[in-house]
Design a protein around this motif. Structure first.
Motif, short mmCIF file in Angstrom:
data_model
loop_
_atom_site.label_atom_id
_atom_site.label_comp_id
_atom_site.label_asym_id
_atom_site.label_seq_id
_atom_site.Cartn_x
_atom_site.Cartn_y
_atom_site.Cartn_z
N GLN A 110 0.83 -1.20 0.00
CA GLN A 110 0.00 0.00 0.00
C GLN A 110 0.86 1.25 0.00
OE1 GLN A 110 -2.87 -1.41 3.36
NE2 GLN A 110 -3.88 0.29 2.34
N TYR A 111 1.91 1.21 0.82
CA TYR A 111 2.85 2.34 0.87
C TYR A 111 3.50 2.57 -0.49
CZ TYR A 111 7.18 4.87 1.80
OH TYR A 111 8.23 5.76 1.73
N MET A 112 4.01 1.51 -1.09
CA MET A 112 4.69 1.63 -2.38
C MET A 112 3.76 2.18 -3.46
SD MET A 112 7.86 0.88 -2.20
CE MET A 112 9.04 0.05 -1.11
N GLU A 113 2.51 1.75 -3.43
CA GLU A 113 1.56 2.18 -4.46
C GLU A 113 1.18 3.65 -4.33
OE1 GLU A 113 -1.52 -0.68 -4.03
OE2 GLU A 113 -0.36 -2.29 -5.02
N LEU A 114 1.45 4.25 -3.16
CA LEU A 114 1.20 5.67 -2.98
C LEU A 114 2.32 6.53 -3.55
CD1 LEU A 114 -0.26 5.66 0.65
CD2 LEU A 114 -1.50 6.11 -1.48
#
Length: 354
Positions: free
Chosen positions: A117-121
């Motif tokens: 989720q962090y990476m996709e932000l």
């Protein structure tokens, strides 16, 4: 992962469109004599060298738990860089196969779902997927934001006296203990768990130190620090009842189900950032591997914090610890002997053909 190498093994320049024959370091400038571009544009070395530099930076700081002792290394520490491998099944008519994506770095302490989720932000160009431009950019930022010569006197060529060396060592010790930190990723409202981890880590460190014949003094210090941290954790309870969270950077809303970045130095109860807002207040770049320097409630990369405290030489790029140096009207500074032409070495106040 290493950058592309020339036939001779030297890192080629990322800014020269293939015209650089390979990194050939200048004797004192942080640049290549083959192409004139900076060391940052070549980012020589590889993962091992990067992790050694980061390990030295985080050692003797509250972030030392992100490092590990090097066996037989005489006390040296290596960065425990968190890599992430994501495996996704590929549906086909035949036997199932899998696509594997490797991230050269990911926030520590997260399950893979939250880490993704962090990476996709992050913008796709900033995701450190192995072998991509995002991974190359991460290595360049390590060189640019956290230069080794801002932390290790042995890597400096311009320290001319014991007094200057002592000044640098004292400065490094100060920022490690008072300013340096590494951001932590969690969902909004979960800052209490981060604080609790700090309390437990502090207690463990105190116990380890007490085993080195310092029990009485360190037990008292540990009790005081843990009490203060525990008192602060009351704010975590208050935080958990909040219905709205605001990013310290952009003041925009942070969704409860969206990972945010916390910085212990800024206070877990009062500050959190969108991942894309966790940036240096001076240059605006995302803070590489979430490493920050916190001063006056502002976040900085290592480069801009250090040169906010000490002037930086525009010639060699090292911090200036001597009392006498050259300054220009535009605010730039030089060591006296580095105020010269790149080509011929002539003083810049004296006209030359270059």
């Amino acid at each position: 992962m290493s950058l592309k190498q020339s036939a001779g093994g030297a890192a080629v320049c990322l800014g020269c469109d293939g015209s650089c024959s390979g990194f050939q370091p200048h004797s004192w400038r942080k640049a290549c004599i083959a192409c004139g571009c900076s060391t940052v544009d070549h980012a020589p070395g590889g993962d091992v060298e990067d992790d050694q530099r980061m390990g030295r930076l985080l050692a003797d700081s509250p972030c030392s738990h992100l490092t590990a002792k090097v066996k037989g290394g005489g006390g040296l520490r290596m960065y425990k860089r968190n890599r992430m491998i994501v495996t996704n099944p590929v549906v086909s008519r035949k036997d199932p196969t899998f696509n594997t994506t490797t991230y050269d770095w990911a926030p520590a302490g997260l399950n893979q779902t939250l880490a993704m989720q962090y990476m996709e932000l992050l913008p796709a160009s900033q995701r450190p997927v192995s072998g991509t431009e995002g991974a190359l950019e991460r290595r360049r930022q390590l060189f640019s934001q956290l230069p080794i010569y801002d932390q290790d006197p042995m890597k400096c060529q311009s320290l001319a006296s014991e007094e200057e060396i002592s000044s640098m060592l004292l400065f490094v010790k100060q920022y490690k203990q008072e300013v340096l930190g590494v951001g932590e990723v969690a969902l909004p409202g979960e800052s209490g768990a981060l604080r609790e981890a700090v309390i437990q880590r502090t207690a463990k460190e105190a116990k380890d130190r007490s085993n080195s014949n310092k029990k009485d003094a360190l037990d008292h210090s540990s009790t005081n620090r843990s009490t203060a941290s525990a008192a602060g954790s009351t704010n975590g309870t208050d935080n958990s009842t909040k219905t709205e969270y605001r990013c310290t950077g952009c003041q925009g809303e942070v969704a409860k189900e969206s990972p945010a970045v916390y910085a212990e130095r800024a206070g877990y109860h009062s500050a959190l950032w969108h991942p894309t807002c966790f940036v240096c207040s001076e240059c605006g770049q995302g803070l590489v591997d979430l490493v920050y320097f916190c001063s006056n409630q502002k976040l900085f990369c290592g480069r801009h914090y250090c040169q906010m405290v000490w002037p930086r030489c525009s010639g060699c790029d090292e911090l200036i610890f001597c009392k006498s140096f050259h300054s220009s009207n535009d605010g730039r500074t030089w060591h006296q002997h580095h105020y010269c032409c790149w080509k011929c070495g002539q003083n810049l106040d004296t006209p030359c053909q270059h």
